[in-house]
Design a protein around this motif. Structure first.
Motif, mmCIF file in Angstrom:
data_model
loop_
_atom_site.group_PDB
_atom_site.id
_atom_site.type_symbol
_atom_site.label_atom_id
_atom_site.label_comp_id
_atom_site.label_asym_id
_atom_site.label_seq_id
_atom_site.Cartn_x
_atom_site.Cartn_y
_atom_site.Cartn_z
ATOM 1 N N ARG A 47 -3.038 -5.334 1.247
ATOM 2 C CA ARG A 47 -1.827 -4.600 0.898
ATOM 3 C C ARG A 47 -1.552 -3.481 1.890
ATOM 4 N NH1 ARG A 47 -2.406 -4.306 -5.752
ATOM 5 N NH2 ARG A 47 -1.766 -6.480 -6.129
ATOM 6 N N ARG A 61 0.062 -5.111 4.918
ATOM 7 C CA ARG A 61 1.458 -5.469 4.665
ATOM 8 C C ARG A 61 2.348 -4.234 4.612
ATOM 9 N NH1 ARG A 61 -0.956 -9.852 1.416
ATOM 10 N NH2 ARG A 61 -1.006 -8.559 -0.453
ATOM 11 N N LYS A 83 5.600 -3.312 7.131
ATOM 12 C CA LYS A 83 6.935 -3.066 6.593
ATOM 13 C C LYS A 83 7.550 -1.760 7.091
ATOM 14 C CE LYS A 83 6.178 -5.836 2.443
ATOM 15 N NZ LYS A 83 5.963 -5.846 0.981
ATOM 16 N N TYR A 104 7.226 -6.791 9.515
ATOM 17 C CA TYR A 104 6.910 -7.723 8.435
ATOM 18 C C TYR A 104 7.935 -8.855 8.389
ATOM 19 C CZ TYR A 104 6.079 -9.420 3.662
ATOM 20 O OH TYR A 104 5.827 -10.208 2.571
ATOM 21 N N ARG A 157 7.321 -12.919 8.759
ATOM 22 C CA ARG A 157 7.729 -13.923 7.786
ATOM 23 C C ARG A 157 8.605 -14.989 8.423
ATOM 24 N NH1 ARG A 157 6.101 -13.020 2.331
ATOM 25 N NH2 ARG A 157 6.975 -15.104 2.112
ATOM 26 N N LEU A 186 -0.272 -12.137 5.112
ATOM 27 C CA LEU A 186 1.078 -12.019 4.568
ATOM 28 C C LEU A 186 1.165 -12.465 3.122
ATOM 29 C CD1 LEU A 186 3.367 -13.312 7.468
ATOM 30 C CD2 LEU A 186 2.993 -10.939 6.770
ATOM 31 N N LEU A 187 0.409 -13.494 2.748
ATOM 32 C CA LEU A 187 0.624 -14.146 1.465
ATOM 33 C C LEU A 187 -0.514 -13.983 0.471
ATOM 34 C CD1 LEU A 187 2.215 -17.541 2.606
ATOM 35 C CD2 LEU A 187 3.338 -15.358 2.118
ATOM 36 N N GLU A 207 -0.437 -11.457 -2.736
ATOM 37 C CA GLU A 207 0.813 -10.703 -2.751
ATOM 38 C C GLU A 207 1.354 -10.623 -4.172
ATOM 39 O OE1 GLU A 207 4.195 -12.505 -0.829
ATOM 40 O OE2 GLU A 207 4.805 -10.565 0.029
ATOM 41 N N SER A 208 1.714 -9.441 -4.582
ATOM 42 C CA SER A 208 2.230 -9.232 -5.932
ATOM 43 C C SER A 208 3.730 -8.980 -5.901
ATOM 44 C CB SER A 208 1.519 -8.042 -6.588
ATOM 45 O OG SER A 208 1.721 -6.858 -5.823
ATOM 46 N N GLU A 225 5.273 -5.852 -4.385
ATOM 47 C CA GLU A 225 5.251 -5.636 -2.938
ATOM 48 C C GLU A 225 6.526 -6.136 -2.264
ATOM 49 O OE1 GLU A 225 1.469 -6.265 -0.677
ATOM 50 O OE2 GLU A 225 0.920 -7.357 -2.487
ATOM 51 N N ALA A 226 7.308 -6.963 -2.950
ATOM 52 C CA ALA A 226 8.493 -7.572 -2.346
ATOM 53 C C ALA A 226 9.532 -6.509 -1.989
ATOM 54 C CB ALA A 226 9.089 -8.597 -3.301
#
Length: 391
Positions: A66, A69, A73, A197, A201, A382-383, A386-387, A390-391
């Protein structure tokens, strides 16, 4: 190792050889070794956080992911670039043969392009370059080693068409893909000020190992290629700047990362064209080379093909893998290896110190167990776990 000396490097104890340094506004890059090429793996779905109670090690791993990530971002794609660089762009009207000669000539002159980590290779200095359509003044994609391999495949299927092959231009590469039945990679790009980020993706979704940064000129309102960012530079940027990579202490055997089934392999006596067919059919860019006992002794990479067709001569395609690897330069860095007991924290440390693009996963007898690539690592960070928040 066969051909030029190619000592295996362990991810947990590797010490990088001295090479060139570059400095960005955000990182002081340590010395690193000359790069290997890239391997495009098959996509692996990432499971969510397991339903069973998390161990302290699991929690630490998720916290580290996390943190990575979150870093991606808040940093832009532009942040990855060094303060100064050179950009080489090919016009789509250029002959494929001439573009190949330019790549090899730049390699022979040891042209160092700090902007492009994938353009600073051993004997072959450049292995990809942005394409520009001067008729429409638009970005037209990337020229990579895969394009040259496709030309080789076309020649192999049409041996009487050598004269036509010599006249192929870069704008005909898509036609070649159609002729040999290859599915082209989606051409993606991103604005340099978009989050890093988002660039990652896009690369993951398109199976690309690099992404062009395309801006718009304020005066002409036309697209302008600023740079190309690779998986290696992104992961090195993370390794240098995110201390939480040291929290990724779960061994590879407990992670679903890498490729461990349906591995393509060859031997020193295997014809080069057989390996090229493997590369194309399986959408990969390297094949481990084993001896008669199944011990890993080298890796044949897609960039090795380029040196076999320099000058537009295709005679060397009849060589064996062992003969082809002899054409590597003496400073080839070798291959990197790890075991299933290695962890991503030590692998990130290796990426920070050395220019590595894949690790061959071996057991205690040096037998092949799998392949771990930068694509695998990028997909994992990246994946994995992921919760929704976090989006």
């Amino acid at each position: 190792m066969a051909a030029s000396p190619s000592a295996s490097h362990d991810a947990s104890s590797h010490t990088a050889a001295s090479h060139s340094n570059t400095r960005t506004g955000h990182e002081a890059q340590p010395s690193f070794v000359a790069p290997s090429s890239f391997l495009r793996p098959g996509s692996v779905s990432r499971p969510g956080t397991p339903a069973k109670p998390l161990s302290p090690l699991d929690k630490e791993q998720i916290e580290g992911l996390r943190a990575i990530r979150a870093f991606l971002k808040v940093r832009t794609s532009y942040d990855v670039l060094p303060l100064s660089f050179r950009l080489i762009v090919f016009d789509t009207a250029l002959l494929v043969k001439k573009s190949l000669n330019i790549l090899i000539q730049n390699g022979n002159h040891q042209l160092i392009l700090p902007l492009f980590p994938h353009l600073c290779s051993r004997a072959l200095g450049i292995v990809s370059a942005p394409l520009w359509d001067s008729r429409t003044s638009t970005f037209a994609g990337l020229l990579t080693t895969s394009d040259y391999i496709n030309v080789i495949q076309y020649y192999w299927q049409n041996p009487d068409a050598l004269a036509a092959v010599d006249q192929f231009r870069l704008n005909s590469l898509r036609d070649i893909e159609k002729a040999i039945g290859v599915t082209p990679l989606e051409t993606v790009s991103i604005h340099p000020l978009r989050p890093l980020y988002e660039a990652c993706r896009k690369m993951l979704a398109s199976r690309a190992r690099r992404i062009p940064l395309v801006d718009v000129d304020d005066e002409t309102q036309r697209a302008m290629v600023v740079s190309v960012v690779t998986q290696y530079r992104i992961l090195k940027f993370v390794a240098v700047n995110v201390k939480e990579t040291q929290m990724l202490r779960k061994p590879l055997r407990d992670l679903e990362v890498g490729t461990y089934t349906n591995l393509q392999t060859a031997q020193m006596s295997t014809p080069v064209m057989d390996v090229i067919h493997m590369l194309v059919k399986n959408s990969i860019s390297s094949v481990p080379i084993l001896d008669a006992d199944g011990v890993v002794i080298n890796v044949f990479e897609s960039v090795d093909v380029i040196l076999l067709i320099k000058g537009g001569v295709y005679d060397d395609l009849g060589l064996t893998v062992g003969e082809a690897l002899l054409k590597r330069s003496d400073d080839f860095a070798g291959i990197y290896s790890c075991t299933l007991n290695d962890r991503l924290d030590t692998i990130f440390d290796t990426i920070r110190k050395s220019r590595v693009h894949r690790l061959v996963v071996i057991d205690e007898r040096n037998h092949l167990k799998g392949l771990l690539t930068l694509s695998d690592i990028l997909e994992y960070i990246l994946l994995e776990g992921e919760s929704p928040d976090e989006a």
